[in-house]
Motif scaffolding. Sequence first.
Motif, PDB file in Angstrom:
ATOM      1  N   GLY A 127     -25.767 -14.753  -5.897  1.00  0.00           N
ATOM      2  CA  GLY A 127     -25.331 -15.906  -4.280  1.00  0.00           C
ATOM      3  C   GLY A 127     -25.011 -14.602  -3.097  1.00  0.00           C
ATOM      4  O   GLY A 127     -25.598 -14.175  -2.411  1.00  0.00           O
ATOM      5  N   GLN A 128     -23.744 -13.386  -3.715  1.00  0.00           N
ATOM      6  CA  GLN A 128     -23.530 -12.137  -3.272  1.00  0.00           C
ATOM      7  C   GLN A 128     -23.284 -11.185  -3.059  1.00  0.00           C
ATOM      8  O   GLN A 128     -23.219 -11.239  -5.149  1.00  0.00           O
ATOM      9  CB  GLN A 128     -23.249 -12.463  -1.481  1.00  0.00           C
ATOM     10  CG  GLN A 128     -22.282 -13.397  -2.055  1.00  0.00           C
ATOM     11  CD  GLN A 128     -21.102 -13.473  -3.242  1.00  0.00           C
ATOM     12  OE1 GLN A 128     -20.754 -12.900  -3.728  1.00  0.00           O
ATOM     13  NE2 GLN A 128     -20.990 -15.393  -2.821  1.00  0.00           N
ATOM     14  N   SER A 129     -23.069  -9.841  -3.144  1.00  0.00           N
ATOM     15  CA  SER A 129     -22.716  -8.621  -3.750  1.00  0.00           C
ATOM     16  C   SER A 129     -21.305  -8.496  -4.621  1.00  0.00           C
ATOM     17  O   SER A 129     -21.405  -8.612  -6.094  1.00  0.00           O
ATOM     18  CB  SER A 129     -22.635  -7.444  -2.973  1.00  0.00           C
ATOM     19  OG  SER A 129     -21.804  -6.042  -3.720  1.00  0.00           O
ATOM     20  N   GLN A 130     -20.814  -9.679  -3.825  1.00  0.00           N
ATOM     21  CA  GLN A 130     -19.130  -9.516  -4.789  1.00  0.00           C
ATOM     22  C   GLN A 130     -18.859  -9.926  -5.836  1.00  0.00           C
ATOM     23  O   GLN A 130     -18.290  -9.889  -7.335  1.00  0.00           O
ATOM     24  CB  GLN A 130     -17.990 -10.850  -3.133  1.00  0.00           C
ATOM     25  CG  GLN A 130     -16.674 -10.251  -3.206  1.00  0.00           C
ATOM     26  CD  GLN A 130     -16.823  -9.317  -3.529  1.00  0.00           C
ATOM     27  OE1 GLN A 130     -17.084  -8.317  -2.420  1.00  0.00           O
ATOM     28  NE2 GLN A 130     -15.272  -8.850  -3.941  1.00  0.00           N
ATOM     29  N   SER A 131     -20.081 -11.437  -5.873  1.00  0.00           N
ATOM     30  CA  SER A 131     -19.463 -11.836  -7.603  1.00  0.00           C
ATOM     31  C   SER A 131     -20.715 -11.459  -8.686  1.00  0.00           C
ATOM     32  O   SER A 131     -19.868 -11.001  -9.168  1.00  0.00           O
ATOM     33  CB  SER A 131     -21.180 -13.480  -7.124  1.00  0.00           C
ATOM     34  OG  SER A 131     -19.521 -14.454  -6.254  1.00  0.00           O
ATOM     35  N   HIS A 145     -19.770  -7.607  -8.243  1.00  0.00           N
ATOM     36  CA  HIS A 145     -19.280  -6.744  -8.567  1.00  0.00           C
ATOM     37  C   HIS A 145     -18.446  -6.866  -9.858  1.00  0.00           C
ATOM     38  O   HIS A 145     -17.969  -6.783 -10.784  1.00  0.00           O
ATOM     39  CB  HIS A 145     -18.346  -6.914  -7.764  1.00  0.00           C
ATOM     40  CG  HIS A 145     -18.901  -5.481  -6.541  1.00  0.00           C
ATOM     41  ND1 HIS A 145     -20.050  -5.864  -5.719  1.00  0.00           N
ATOM     42  CD2 HIS A 145     -18.816  -4.761  -6.517  1.00  0.00           C
ATOM     43  CE1 HIS A 145     -20.096  -4.564  -4.895  1.00  0.00           C
ATOM     44  NE2 HIS A 145     -19.480  -3.241  -5.897  1.00  0.00           N
ATOM     45  N   THR A 176     -31.905  -4.779  -6.920  1.00  0.00           N
ATOM     46  CA  THR A 176     -31.078  -5.948  -6.196  1.00  0.00           C
ATOM     47  C   THR A 176     -31.688  -6.352  -5.253  1.00  0.00           C
ATOM     48  O   THR A 176     -30.885  -7.562  -4.454  1.00  0.00           O
ATOM     49  CB  THR A 176     -30.739  -4.204  -4.791  1.00  0.00           C
ATOM     50  OG1 THR A 176     -30.101  -3.295  -5.699  1.00  0.00           O
ATOM     51  CG2 THR A 176     -29.918  -4.696  -3.644  1.00  0.00           C
ATOM     52  N   SER A 177     -32.749  -6.723  -4.609  1.00  0.00           N
ATOM     53  CA  SER A 177     -34.142  -7.283  -4.096  1.00  0.00           C
ATOM     54  C   SER A 177     -33.519  -9.076  -4.693  1.00  0.00           C
ATOM     55  O   SER A 177     -33.426 -10.059  -4.366  1.00  0.00           O
ATOM     56  CB  SER A 177     -34.482  -7.132  -4.268  1.00  0.00           C
ATOM     57  OG  SER A 177     -36.096  -7.136  -5.401  1.00  0.00           O
ATOM     58  N   TRP A 178     -33.686  -8.816  -6.070  1.00  0.00           N
ATOM     59  CA  TRP A 178     -33.343  -9.879  -6.500  1.00  0.00           C
ATOM     60  C   TRP A 178     -32.125 -10.440  -7.237  1.00  0.00           C
ATOM     61  O   TRP A 178     -31.627 -11.784  -7.557  1.00  0.00           O
ATOM     62  CB  TRP A 178     -34.893 -10.765  -7.731  1.00  0.00           C
ATOM     63  CG  TRP A 178     -34.667  -9.400  -8.531  1.00  0.00           C
ATOM     64  CD1 TRP A 178     -34.722  -8.560  -9.270  1.00  0.00           C
ATOM     65  CD2 TRP A 178     -34.450  -9.675  -9.762  1.00  0.00           C
ATOM     66  NE1 TRP A 178     -35.013  -8.355  -9.970  1.00  0.00           N
ATOM     67  CE2 TRP A 178     -33.871  -9.154 -10.648  1.00  0.00           C
ATOM     68  CE3 TRP A 178     -33.314 -11.167 -10.658  1.00  0.00           C
ATOM     69  CZ2 TRP A 178     -33.760  -8.867 -12.109  1.00  0.00           C
ATOM     70  CZ3 TRP A 178     -33.189 -10.858 -11.744  1.00  0.00           C
ATOM     71  CH2 TRP A 178     -32.878  -9.970 -12.259  1.00  0.00           C
ATOM     72  N   GLU A 180     -27.444  -0.960  -4.038  1.00  0.00           N
ATOM     73  CA  GLU A 180     -27.578  -1.950  -2.303  1.00  0.00           C
ATOM     74  C   GLU A 180     -27.339  -0.382  -1.518  1.00  0.00           C
ATOM     75  O   GLU A 180     -27.112  -0.143  -0.236  1.00  0.00           O
ATOM     76  CB  GLU A 180     -25.830  -2.002  -2.627  1.00  0.00           C
ATOM     77  CG  GLU A 180     -26.209  -3.659  -3.384  1.00  0.00           C
ATOM     78  CD  GLU A 180     -24.699  -4.597  -2.847  1.00  0.00           C
ATOM     79  OE1 GLU A 180     -23.521  -3.716  -3.576  1.00  0.00           O
ATOM     80  OE2 GLU A 180     -24.377  -5.074  -1.885  1.00  0.00           O
ATOM     81  N   ILE A 232     -29.815  -9.896  -6.044  1.00  0.00           N
ATOM     82  CA  ILE A 232     -28.132 -10.187  -5.613  1.00  0.00           C
ATOM     83  C   ILE A 232     -28.166 -11.844  -4.950  1.00  0.00           C
ATOM     84  O   ILE A 232     -26.795 -12.588  -4.957  1.00  0.00           O
ATOM     85  CB  ILE A 232     -27.460  -9.061  -3.967  1.00  0.00           C
ATOM     86  CG1 ILE A 232     -27.776  -7.979  -4.524  1.00  0.00           C
ATOM     87  CG2 ILE A 232     -26.835  -9.419  -3.150  1.00  0.00           C
ATOM     88  CD1 ILE A 232     -26.517  -7.591  -5.120  1.00  0.00           C
ATOM     89  N   PRO A 233     -29.323 -12.073  -4.197  1.00  0.00           N
ATOM     90  CA  PRO A 233     -29.724 -13.325  -4.212  1.00  0.00           C
ATOM     91  C   PRO A 233     -29.381 -14.122  -5.762  1.00  0.00           C
ATOM     92  O   PRO A 233     -28.910 -15.271  -5.342  1.00  0.00           O
ATOM     93  CB  PRO A 233     -31.108 -13.543  -3.442  1.00  0.00           C
ATOM     94  CG  PRO A 233     -31.665 -11.989  -3.633  1.00  0.00           C
ATOM     95  CD  PRO A 233     -30.455 -11.559  -4.145  1.00  0.00           C
TER      96      PRO A 233
END
Lengths: 367, 234
Positions: B183-187, B189, B175-177, B162, B179-180
């Motif tokens: 759902g998003q970056s926060q999850s 983490h 990252t490209s697959w 990221e 994070i989607p």
Amino acid sequence: MATETFYEVMRRQGITRRSFMKFCSLTAASLGLGPTFAPKIAQAMETKQRTPVIWLHGLECTCCSESFIRSAHPLAKDVVLSMLSLDYDDTLMAAAGHQAEAVLDEIKKKYKGNYILAVEGNPPLNEDGMYCMHGGRPFVEILKEAAADAKAIISWGACASWGCVQAAKPNPTRATPVHKVITDKPIIKVPGCPPIAEVMTGVITYMLTFDRIPELDRQGRPKMFYGQRIHDKCYRRPHFDAGQFVEEWDDDAARKGFCLYKMGCKGPTTYNACSTMRWNGGVSFPIQSGHGCIGCSEEGFWDKGGFYNRVTNINQFGIESNADKIGGTIAATAGAAVVAHAAATALSKARSDNGNQAKSDQTKGGK
Amino acid sequence: MTVNIGIKAEDETAAGKTIFVYEWPVRLWHWLNALSIVILAVTGYFIASPLPSLSGEASDHFLMGYIRFAHFTAAYIFAIGFLVRAYWALVGNHHARELFHLPVTSRKWWSEMLHELRWYFFLEKLPNKYMGHNPLAHLMMFLSVTLGGAFMIFTGFALYGEGAQEGHWSHTLFTSWLIPLFGQSQSVHSWHHLVAWGIVTFMIVHIYAALREEAMSRQTIISSMINGTRTFRD
């Protein structure tokens, strides 16, 4: 009127050629294109017929519209609305009632497969969609009909893109983002609550000018605006790297404008253009105003814990619980268990040694 | 390593007998891995919950930058070590393969796992002898080090990508697959944190079990990871 080009419409509305050229170069710049693209945009707008846009409203708060009409891009306020040929938008159009609905039907017939459908808000699916009615019918039906003959769909805002607050747990109306209802059309997500005005006008201008969809990332967002995180371009980033943080809202660090990471800023996990384009004509953005980013353009941001914690709350394990508290408890429990087990081992060994001792004593005694 | 096919397992594990178990790449990897996990855990904690704020000019400090740098460097050592270790599972001796292979279809393996569990609950008087891992240890290694480690490498590089942004290999590969997918970056983490604590928990149990086995079991444990050999005591 439908055969007019953008340029003709602009001139008719009293826009000078000079202002028009300015608009073209600013649009090129805001789209991240080189200076050579300004004449191309101008040429496209002089020759192309306007693409009609139908703008539908589902479950939403109209903040996207409110943002859109504040686009401070020099000419946007006056021009973009006519440039868009926004033929149907029940919030902004003069017509109402049956007259308005007649326009909707007419566009769908006349420009079949050729219009852009912009959706603000989302359809609730529970109770056959009765939680959101549009002209006496469930919104989900209107959406499906309008989408059937559309060229492409723009999902405005967090509602249409991800679901937003009405889709937050437990989502009683089953509010569902557009891409989960319409699966056979190209969908451009422009998330945010609301999206930045210039991002909205930028996306739609790009589509009308180049007659194609801007390059999207895997989640369907235009890369030019959602390719980087707030954190990557934040003007407070040097304070983050230095380790200078606001610890309390009223401390000295807050006054000095240090990094808001410890106050739960979601900039490091949020993809949007706020830290570059900013808001209200580039005046400011949340972090510049001293408050952390709340991550409004990210999926499910209402369900990802409080706005003020950096580590997400995981409420299944109790209110205020998070990954570090849960993990820390597990590790501490394991540590305590290890100590208890070690004590039990020592005890058991001592006992068996005693037993052996007793046994060997017995044998000795027997000798 | 040649395997002495003629000798039965019982003979190999006879009292006083010493066998060679861990080749040098396995031992080197073990200690490098241990070091990188400690660095990763400590720096990772301070990335999520940074140290008290520093005053003065931003250009005077680079504390968060150094902490993150240490985290990323240790992460590279961890990830490259993982790959080299996986390679060694292919070319090394059969003990090197244990980390990547669970004999789940073996009834004996499961019954011995039960025996080992009963030994830990003080229900058995004597543990079995093992040249490599006992089944319980084998399962823990596989879950924590192999699966847990792979999960941390995947999610870790997804988060790293990221910042490195599009075009960087970490962004393309992870990252490209990922994070989607979450759902998003926060999850991502949150999961990265949870599994990190899982590995910390494993470390506590692992160190305790190694010390206890050294004292209580019928073969050497700790020295095996230093000199590679295992001696049977009784």
